[in-house]
Design an enzyme around this catalytic site. Structure first.
Site, PDB file in Angstrom:
ATOM      1  N   HIS A  64       0.847  -1.203   0.000  1.00 56.58           N
ATOM      2  CA  HIS A  64       0.000   0.000   0.000  1.00 56.58           C
ATOM      3  C   HIS A  64       0.878   1.247   0.000  1.00 56.58           C
ATOM      4  O   HIS A  64       1.469   1.611   1.026  1.00 56.58           O
ATOM      5  CB  HIS A  64      -0.922   0.030   1.215  1.00 56.58           C
ATOM      6  CG  HIS A  64      -1.886   1.171   1.201  1.00 56.58           C
ATOM      7  ND1 HIS A  64      -3.253   0.994   1.153  1.00 56.58           N
ATOM      8  CD2 HIS A  64      -1.697   2.512   1.228  1.00 56.58           C
ATOM      9  CE1 HIS A  64      -3.855   2.176   1.146  1.00 56.58           C
ATOM     10  NE2 HIS A  64      -2.917   3.109   1.187  1.00 56.58           N
ATOM     11  N   HIS A  66       1.304   5.343  -2.122  1.00 50.32           N
ATOM     12  CA  HIS A  66       0.793   6.314  -3.099  1.00 50.32           C
ATOM     13  C   HIS A  66       1.995   6.857  -3.869  1.00 50.32           C
ATOM     14  O   HIS A  66       2.583   7.870  -3.483  1.00 50.32           O
ATOM     15  CB  HIS A  66       0.047   7.446  -2.389  1.00 50.32           C
ATOM     16  CG  HIS A  66      -1.168   6.974  -1.644  1.00 50.32           C
ATOM     17  ND1 HIS A  66      -2.460   7.196  -2.096  1.00 50.32           N
ATOM     18  CD2 HIS A  66      -1.294   6.273  -0.487  1.00 50.32           C
ATOM     19  CE1 HIS A  66      -3.318   6.660  -1.239  1.00 50.32           C
ATOM     20  NE2 HIS A  66      -2.636   6.093  -0.256  1.00 50.32           N
ATOM     21  N   GLN A 159      -9.691   9.845  -4.453  1.00 51.64           N
ATOM     22  CA  GLN A 159      -9.284  10.552  -3.230  1.00 51.64           C
ATOM     23  C   GLN A 159     -10.425  11.317  -2.549  1.00 51.64           C
ATOM     24  O   GLN A 159     -10.524  11.364  -1.330  1.00 51.64           O
ATOM     25  CB  GLN A 159      -8.144  11.521  -3.579  1.00 51.64           C
ATOM     26  CG  GLN A 159      -7.722  12.472  -2.484  1.00 51.64           C
ATOM     27  CD  GLN A 159      -6.678  11.872  -1.553  1.00 51.64           C
ATOM     28  OE1 GLN A 159      -5.564  11.579  -1.966  1.00 51.64           O
ATOM     29  NE2 GLN A 159      -7.053  11.680  -0.310  1.00 51.64           N
ATOM     30  N   HIS A 217      -9.832   2.360   0.506  1.00 50.55           N
ATOM     31  CA  HIS A 217      -9.399   3.175   1.642  1.00 50.55           C
ATOM     32  C   HIS A 217     -10.597   3.214   2.588  1.00 50.55           C
ATOM     33  O   HIS A 217     -11.563   3.927   2.344  1.00 50.55           O
ATOM     34  CB  HIS A 217      -9.018   4.588   1.213  1.00 50.55           C
ATOM     35  CG  HIS A 217      -7.589   4.720   0.820  1.00 50.55           C
ATOM     36  ND1 HIS A 217      -7.073   4.102  -0.285  1.00 50.55           N
ATOM     37  CD2 HIS A 217      -6.547   5.378   1.412  1.00 50.55           C
ATOM     38  CE1 HIS A 217      -5.774   4.379  -0.372  1.00 50.55           C
ATOM     39  NE2 HIS A 217      -5.440   5.150   0.643  1.00 50.55           N
ATOM     40  N   GLU A 220     -10.514   5.429   7.290  1.00 48.77           N
ATOM     41  CA  GLU A 220      -9.241   6.005   7.748  1.00 48.77           C
ATOM     42  C   GLU A 220      -9.531   7.305   8.491  1.00 48.77           C
ATOM     43  O   GLU A 220      -9.292   8.409   8.017  1.00 48.77           O
ATOM     44  CB  GLU A 220      -8.296   6.265   6.567  1.00 48.77           C
ATOM     45  CG  GLU A 220      -6.895   6.660   7.029  1.00 48.77           C
ATOM     46  CD  GLU A 220      -5.974   7.080   5.910  1.00 48.77           C
ATOM     47  OE1 GLU A 220      -6.426   7.158   4.745  1.00 48.77           O
ATOM     48  OE2 GLU A 220      -4.786   7.345   6.186  1.00 48.77           O
ATOM     49  N   ASP A 316       2.479   3.556   2.794  1.00 51.02           N
ATOM     50  CA  ASP A 316       1.437   4.543   2.516  1.00 51.02           C
ATOM     51  C   ASP A 316       2.002   5.763   1.790  1.00 51.02           C
ATOM     52  O   ASP A 316       1.599   6.053   0.668  1.00 51.02           O
ATOM     53  CB  ASP A 316       0.711   4.966   3.799  1.00 51.02           C
ATOM     54  CG  ASP A 316      -0.679   5.541   3.522  1.00 51.02           C
ATOM     55  OD1 ASP A 316      -1.206   5.323   2.411  1.00 51.02           O
ATOM     56  OD2 ASP A 316      -1.238   6.198   4.413  1.00 51.02           O
ATOM     57  N   TRP A 322       2.019  14.021   3.425  1.00 51.35           N
ATOM     58  CA  TRP A 322       1.430  13.292   4.550  1.00 51.35           C
ATOM     59  C   TRP A 322       2.472  12.534   5.359  1.00 51.35           C
ATOM     60  O   TRP A 322       2.187  12.001   6.409  1.00 51.35           O
ATOM     61  CB  TRP A 322       0.342  12.334   4.041  1.00 51.35           C
ATOM     62  CG  TRP A 322      -0.755  13.101   3.406  1.00 51.35           C
ATOM     63  CD1 TRP A 322      -1.789  13.730   4.026  1.00 51.35           C
ATOM     64  CD2 TRP A 322      -0.903  13.369   1.996  1.00 51.35           C
ATOM     65  NE1 TRP A 322      -2.572  14.363   3.100  1.00 51.35           N
ATOM     66  CE2 TRP A 322      -2.067  14.164   1.848  1.00 51.35           C
ATOM     67  CE3 TRP A 322      -0.179  13.021   0.859  1.00 51.35           C
ATOM     68  CZ2 TRP A 322      -2.507  14.616   0.605  1.00 51.35           C
ATOM     69  CZ3 TRP A 322      -0.625  13.466  -0.381  1.00 51.35           C
ATOM     70  CH2 TRP A 322      -1.774  14.252  -0.496  1.00 51.35           C
TER      71      TRP A 322
HETATM   72 FE   FE2 Z   1      -3.423   5.213   1.694  1.00 50.65          FE
END
Ligand code: FE2
Length: 420
Positions: A64, A66, A159, A217, A220, A316, A322
């Site tokens: 996982h 991005h 997203q 997702h 979260e 991630d 992030w």
């Molecule tokens: Fe994610």
């Protein structure tokens, strides 16, 4: 390496495979594991690599990440609060700079960082809430360009939602038609509970229509009322998609009351689905609405594992709005996950490589083709330690990463002398 009639053969001596306590030798012929046994004799002229009693694992898997946002931290500005919401704001300010080539340049760098750490399979989520689908196009091209050393699986990731973003459903379908491997959803971010459930129905319908995997997702958020997971699990069960379905993050499960989790666990087990936890980023981004105590915001990895449910770990985010840190080395989420999940029992440490190897292979639906066994493609990595416990504890290098019997990456271990 010998070559007789086009057949090439190499012998790797003295390796401990996974948690084995007896060393074995591995003969690789024409890119496949031909023979795995103790004390194999070298054939005349055969190239022999003495591995000196090191640990061999099947390739490391990033289940996982991005990649479309990776390596953008600090551009155009740093996320000063470290929160999810300022991260989204930073990303919005970066988006005008996105071009297909710009995405490819960054991702090319990131996957070479991953390859240097023994990774050969990556599942990346790619934001499709973009009318031009720029990043999706870039990743689809790259998937083909790097396939000799890296398998990239692409999730079409909405997203901002499927129903809460203009033409979200159409963009998801377009991305699947373009060649994405999996359909995504983000039920906790949809405007309403009704949209949340309906977005999951759309995700499952489209995945079935185009024969794709699913990776959602899911929940979260630290809101214990976020209940997308029960719908994902029920659809995975009812559609028969089962282990083709993955719920990523599920951090709200950290905050669910135990009575609810006991009821929920039944359908989770029945569903046969997979989970991905992202310990580094969720510990960093979670609990931000708390004063004290502050929640860790990692899903219930220990309890899911105890129930026999498949869980893997992802990074991630790698050096992006992030997560301002990160080099793609999967040792980091394993290390953080064991601490945050109260999983530092001896057996838990020894088995923790599975979160980023065999468990992750189940998440990616790789089947029997994955693993160090006779007949499989000769894909494996050698760590500079005799076992996983030491590899994890001393953060050792991946000495070699082989794929189809060919060397993808090698690292010379650092050497330190203490003068006292
Ligand atoms: Fe994610």
């Amino acid at each position: 390496m010998i070559s007789q009639g086009g057949v090439k053969s190499m012998l790797f001596k003295n390796l401990f495979i996974e948690n084995a306590t007896e060393a074995v030798d591995i003969r690789v012929t024409d890119g496949k594991f031909e023979k795995i046994a103790a004390n194999l004799e070298a054939l005349p002229g055969e190239e022999v690599v003495d591995c000196g009693g090191k640990l061999a694992l099947p390739p490391v898997i990033e289940s996982h990440v991005h990649l479309d946002t990776c390596l953008t931290a600090g551009r155009p500005r740093w996320n000063m609060s470290g929160t999810l919401f300022e991260g989204i704001q930073c990303w919005e300010e970066y988006k005008p700079f996105l071009t297909k080539q710009e995405v490819k340049d960054r991702v090319n760098k990131a996957i070479r960082m991953q390859a240097s750490n023994g990774i050969q399979h990556v599942r990346t989520h790619v934001d499709i809430n973009d009318p031009k689908l720029t990043a999706m196009e870039a990743l689809l091209e790259l998937r083909d360009e790097v396939k000799d050393f890296m398998d990239i699986q692409i999730v079409a990731f909405p997203q901002y939602g499927i129903l809460s973003y203009p033409k979200g459903k159409e963009l998801l379908e377009d991305a699947l038609k373009m060649g994405a491997d999996a359909a995504g959803a983000i039920p906790h971010f949809e405007f309403t509970r009704e949209y949340s459930v309906e977005s999951l129905n759309i995700c499952f319908d489209l995945a079935q229509k185009y024969n794709k995997l699913i990776d959602v997702h899911c929940d979260e958020i630290d809101d214990e009322a976020s209940r997308g997971l029960e719908t994902v699990a029920t659809r995975a069960y009812e559609t028969g998609m089962r282990d083709m379905v993955t719920a990523s993050h599920t951090t709200a499960m950290h905050s669910y009351n135990n009575a609810y989790v006991i009821r929920l666990m039944r359908i989770l087990k029945m569903s046969g689905m997979n989970f991905v936890a992202n310990p580094c980023v969720n510990v960093h981004l979670g609990g931000r609405a708390d004063t004290y105590p502050k929640r860790r915001s990692m899903t219930r990895v220990k309890e899911l594992t105890a129930e026999g449910i498949n869980v893997s770990f992802g990074y991630d985010d790698i050096f992006d709005p992030w997560n301002p840190l990160g080099n793609g080395n999967m040792r980091d989420p394993v290390f953080m996950g064991l601490y945050a999940g109260h999983m530092l029992g001896y057996d838990e440490i020894c088995n923790s490589y599975k979160f980023v190897t065999t468990n992750a292979a189940r998440t990616l639906h790789l089947g029997d083709a994955y693993g160090i066994k006779e007949g499989n493609a000769a894909n494996f990595v050698v760590f500079d330690a005799k076992n996983w416990y030491d590899a994890l504890n001393y953060d050792v290098s991946v000495l070699y990463s082989y794929r189809n019997g060919k060397l993808v990456a090698e690292t010379k271990p650092k050497e330190t002398t203490v003068h006292y």
